[in-house]
Design a protein around this motif. Structure first.
Motif, mmCIF file in Angstrom:
data_model
loop_
_atom_site.group_PDB
_atom_site.id
_atom_site.type_symbol
_atom_site.label_atom_id
_atom_site.label_comp_id
_atom_site.label_asym_id
_atom_site.label_seq_id
_atom_site.Cartn_x
_atom_site.Cartn_y
_atom_site.Cartn_z
ATOM 1 N N VAL A 20 16.480 36.147 -110.484
ATOM 2 C CA VAL A 20 15.837 36.529 -109.223
ATOM 3 C C VAL A 20 15.360 37.970 -109.369
ATOM 4 O O VAL A 20 16.156 38.883 -109.553
ATOM 5 C CB VAL A 20 16.812 36.407 -108.039
ATOM 6 N N ASP A 21 14.029 38.165 -109.346
ATOM 7 C CA ASP A 21 13.476 39.500 -109.551
ATOM 8 C C ASP A 21 13.268 40.200 -108.218
ATOM 9 O O ASP A 21 13.233 39.571 -107.164
ATOM 10 C CB ASP A 21 12.176 39.402 -110.364
ATOM 11 N N THR A 22 13.133 41.515 -108.300
ATOM 12 C CA THR A 22 13.047 42.295 -107.059
ATOM 13 C C THR A 22 11.727 42.067 -106.324
ATOM 14 O O THR A 22 11.628 42.370 -105.142
ATOM 15 C CB THR A 22 13.276 43.795 -107.318
ATOM 16 N N LYS A 77 22.508 34.069 -112.587
ATOM 17 C CA LYS A 77 22.564 35.213 -113.501
ATOM 18 C C LYS A 77 21.252 35.991 -113.584
ATOM 19 O O LYS A 77 20.194 35.477 -113.285
ATOM 20 C CB LYS A 77 23.022 34.757 -114.881
ATOM 21 N N ASN A 78 21.384 37.247 -114.025
ATOM 22 C CA ASN A 78 20.267 38.196 -114.147
ATOM 23 C C ASN A 78 19.637 38.480 -112.784
ATOM 24 O O ASN A 78 18.414 38.519 -112.633
ATOM 25 C CB ASN A 78 19.219 37.694 -115.139
ATOM 26 N N PHE A 79 20.482 38.721 -111.806
ATOM 27 C CA PHE A 79 20.004 39.010 -110.459
ATOM 28 C C PHE A 79 19.435 40.438 -110.400
ATOM 29 O O PHE A 79 20.016 41.372 -110.921
ATOM 30 C CB PHE A 79 21.153 38.870 -109.456
ATOM 31 N N GLY A 80 18.276 40.569 -109.724
ATOM 32 C CA GLY A 80 17.692 41.893 -109.487
ATOM 33 C C GLY A 80 16.881 42.436 -110.643
ATOM 34 O O GLY A 80 16.686 43.645 -110.759
ATOM 35 N N CYS A 81 16.361 41.545 -111.500
ATOM 36 C CA CYS A 81 15.572 42.040 -112.632
ATOM 37 C C CYS A 81 14.191 42.484 -112.141
ATOM 38 O O CYS A 81 13.800 42.216 -111.018
ATOM 39 C CB CYS A 81 15.462 40.972 -113.712
ATOM 40 N N GLY A 82 13.480 43.168 -113.027
ATOM 41 C CA GLY A 82 12.123 43.594 -112.695
ATOM 42 C C GLY A 82 12.055 44.995 -112.131
ATOM 43 O O GLY A 82 12.761 45.896 -112.581
ATOM 44 N N ALA A 88 14.888 46.687 -102.628
ATOM 45 C CA ALA A 88 15.571 45.401 -102.811
ATOM 46 C C ALA A 88 17.017 45.518 -102.310
ATOM 47 O O ALA A 88 17.493 44.672 -101.546
ATOM 48 C CB ALA A 88 15.534 44.991 -104.278
ATOM 49 N N ALA A 89 17.697 46.573 -102.717
ATOM 50 C CA ALA A 89 19.075 46.779 -102.250
ATOM 51 C C ALA A 89 19.091 47.052 -100.744
ATOM 52 O O ALA A 89 19.944 46.528 -100.015
ATOM 53 C CB ALA A 89 19.717 47.937 -103.009
ATOM 54 N N TRP A 90 18.131 47.859 -100.285
ATOM 55 C CA TRP A 90 18.078 48.140 -98.838
ATOM 56 C C TRP A 90 17.901 46.860 -98.029
ATOM 57 O O TRP A 90 18.497 46.694 -96.969
ATOM 58 C CB TRP A 90 16.919 49.104 -98.509
ATOM 59 N N PHE A 109 19.017 47.486 -110.703
ATOM 60 C CA PHE A 109 19.450 46.932 -109.420
ATOM 61 C C PHE A 109 20.911 47.267 -109.167
ATOM 62 O O PHE A 109 21.301 47.622 -108.051
ATOM 63 C CB PHE A 109 19.238 45.417 -109.356
ATOM 64 N N LYS A 110 21.725 47.134 -110.198
ATOM 65 C CA LYS A 110 23.162 47.401 -110.022
ATOM 66 C C LYS A 110 23.390 48.842 -109.549
ATOM 67 O O LYS A 110 24.142 49.080 -108.603
ATOM 68 C CB LYS A 110 23.889 47.149 -111.353
#
Lengths: 196, 464
Positions: A20-22, A77-82, A88-90, A109-110
């Motif tokens: 899931v990409d940002t 898996k691989n959450f927040g790529c890109g 995205a976090a907000w 992302f982390k």
């Protein structure tokens, strides 16, 4: 406002997708704001609505399924790529999540999540499958996340511990951020510059 | 003790190492743009903090800007406000801004190198994941979030955990029609869109050494697309020749001193990497992506993978990607109809990219019904293209040469690909909706994109 995160017990929303990409989390056209607030309504915008229209929700998308709710987002898996967009976090935090669980997080992302008191909990592939199965079987299933013990557990007793560096753990438990710390060592930074 | 290039630069920049945690890392250069900086400045204001080292910050407007009529006010109100805020913030805090209308304006990752602001041995950050581009000069360069932008503005430092190190070796000679973009699309297809997560990559080997600086930037640019924190290439004579004489490169004795230091920046022969991968340049063909992440790439001569070649657990995501793209498993990608061609972005919008395209299309015409946008990466690239007469070639071919900016790479400014349309794009991401809601992106090199512009379909440039 206390930002600290210590213990969360909540039902969860199972987003069964990998990589899931940002851009999916928050599409670029919503990055034009100049404040950090209000991004939650556009979280997963193009997966949530047809034709960008809030009157046309996509019923098969998990956030539109009223059965699933809670402060914990489960993701593949691989959450927040890109893209590095912190938006995205907000948007995840603003929507109401305090924890994202995946078997793998993209690095930027982390960091962004940690800087916004959104706890990324990395578990094994097998335990992630266990969590998904439990929540899908019973959407009321409450997952316990204990940051002090670095543990994540299901009501049946299955549990796993997760990693977080001790510095970040202290920050999250106490509501401190990196900038507070960096400002506190500014004389050391200035001294470093002279030797550089 | 033997050290990698990454370790040499990293260790020189550690202000303090926290026990069991990250390092306080000193940042030499900080690039900012209009989209990921406003909240950082707001944070400074709320805390009543100054910008600690404004001379180490360089700003430009790129993500939100229109690529036509840049002399007029930006039409879209929210974009205009973001760009105006950048102007106000830079003026207030004494930061150099190369905004719209400035001869140095352009995509942040194009202007940093071309101005000589980016130099070997530096730590460089920007609120943009493609900051990895600057690693081509032998710098530690990586993207950061807005909270981190605020930290660097306030203290010139970041808290960073040391990543693992990976070396990707590409040996041999590239075939005709095969470019740096094909190397990186090939590597990502081999190791997947998450294959380098947690690592900082060094690219090495004879095929990398032979590349120009601009080609090296294309490779490092897409490091993030395999999850890497960043990518870098040891500086060499190619690097030094590129830098010498640039606006902000050191001059005279300062140049000599820096050059002596830069020559120490390489991985020692017996330096250990956490992971080392090897590829042969001869195995690489012109590449194109068919799916919705940059790891879903194939040779232009190949077919979209058949379902039998995939693991059962990967099938749902695979089917979803193909459904989004409107493509069929098992079918050759050559011949796929194209509606739009986008030549631009921080990956491929430099003068060499434009020259390659112009050389291929000189005296030819685009296929009917195809819309072709050529968006130079900076004002300087645009001027250079005009000086060399490339604008005339593009015009004669029916291509639309626009003004510098991120343009159709990310569907945030006016340049968007309409829903359902196919765009062959020299940019870096083929995510769902990246170029506009429901737009379908096929990533490729400038040569392969130009070939599609001429034929109206995915084509092997080697046959033209």
């Amino acid at each position: 406002m206390s930002k600290a995160i210590q213990y969360i017990k909540s039902s969860a929303v199972p987003l069964a997708a990998e990589n899931v990409d940002t851009d999916q989390i928050i599409p670029a056209r919503f990055l034009k704001a100049t404040s950090r607030d209000g991004f939650g309504k556009n979280l997963f915008r193009d997966w949530r609505y047809f034709n960008d229209d809030e009157g046309q929700p996509k019923s098969d998308f998990i956030l539109n399924n009223p059965v699933f709710k809670g402060k914990i987002l489960l993701a593949g898996k691989n959450f927040g790529c890109g893209s590095s967009r912190e938006h995205a976090a907000w948007s995840i935090k603003d929507y109401g999540f305090d924890v994202v669980v995946s078997s793998f997080f993209a690095d930027i992302f982390k960091n962004n999540a940690l800087n916004n008191f959104l706890l990324p909990v990395q578990v094994s592939d097998a335990f992630l499958q266990t969590l998904f199965a439990a929540v899908q079987a019973n959407p009321q299933t409450e997952i316990e996340v204990d940051l002090e013990k670095q543990s994540i557990a299901l009501p049946g007793g299955e549990q796993e511990t997760f990693d977080i560096n001790s510095y970040k753990k202290t920050c999250l438990l106490n509501g401190y951020d990196d900038l507070d710390f960096l400002l506190s060592i500014k004389p050391e930074i200035e001294a470093f510059e002279k030797t550089f | 003790m033997s050290k990698t290039l990454f370790e040499k630069i990293w260790e020189k920049h550690v202000v303090r190492q926290l026990d069991g945690g990250p390092a306080v890392l000193y940042i030499d250069r900080h690039f900012i743009h209009e989209v990921t900086s406003p909240q950082a400045f707001k944070g400074l204001e709320q805390r009543g903090l100054p910008v600690f080292r404004p001379k180490q910050v360089v700003a430009t407007a790129d993500h939100n800007v229109p690529t036509v009529d840049q002399h007029l006010p930006i039409k879209e109100a929210l974009s205009r406000i973001q760009v105006e805020q950048l102007h106000e913030n830079c003026a207030k805090y004494g930061i150099e801004l190369y905004g719209l209308g400035h001869p140095f304006q352009g995509i942040v990752h194009v202007i940093g190198p071309e101005l000589g602001v980016t130099q070997p041995g530096m730590t460089i950050v920007c609120g943009d994941s493609h900051t990895s581009t600057h690693g081509a000069f032998g710098a530690i360069a990586f993207g950061i979030g807005t909270s981190e932008v605020e930290m660097v503005l306030a203290t010139q430092c970041l808290l960073q955990s040391k990543p693992k190190t990976m070396r990707i070796n590409v040996e041999g000679d590239l075939g005709t029609g095969v470019t740096a973009k094909d190397i990186i699309l090939y590597v990502i297809a081999q190791i997947s869109a998450s294959g380098a997560t947690g690592y900082f990559v060094e690219y090495a080997g004879s095929a990398i050494r032979k590349l120009s600086m601009e080609a090296r930037m294309t490779i490092c640019n897409m490091s993030i697309e395999m999850g890497a924190r960043g990518g870098m290439i040891a500086p060499d004579e190619t690097t030094f020749a590129y830098l010498q004489g640039r606006d902000f490169a050191p001059k005279g004795e300062a140049w000599d001193a820096q050059l002596a230091y830069w020559k120490t920046l390489y991985s020692d022969t017996d330096a250990r990497f956490d992971l080392e991968l090897h590829f042969k340049a001869e195995d690489i063909e012109p590449m194109v992506t068919y799916g919705t992440n940059p790891g879903m790439g194939i040779a232009v001569t190949a077919a979209v993978p058949a379902e039998e070649t995939l693991a059962e657990k990967d099938l749902p995501a695979y089917r979803k990607a193909l459904e989004y793209m409107g493509l069929q498993a098992g079918k050759a990608i050559q011949g796929q109809k194209i509606d739009y061609v986008f030549i631009g972005s921080c990956t491929n919008s430099r003068i060499e990219d434009l020259r390659q395209v112009a050389a291929l299309v000189a005296g030819k015409q685009k296929a009917p019904g195809v819309e072709v946008w050529v968006v130079p990466g900076s004002k300087q690239v645009e001027e250079q293209a005009r000086r060399e007469g490339l604008d005339k070639i593009f015009e004669a071919a029916g291509f639309n040469l626009r003004q510098p900016g991120c343009s159709a790479c990310l569907g945030m400014n006016e340049d968007k690909i309409p829903a359902g349309k196919y765009c062959i794009s020299t940019s870096n991401r083929n995510f769902e909706g990246r170029q506009g809601p429901n737009a379908r992106t096929l990533l490729a090199s400038p040569l392969t994109a130009a070939a599609a512009a001429l034929t109206g379909e995915v084509s092997d440039v080697r046959n033209l």
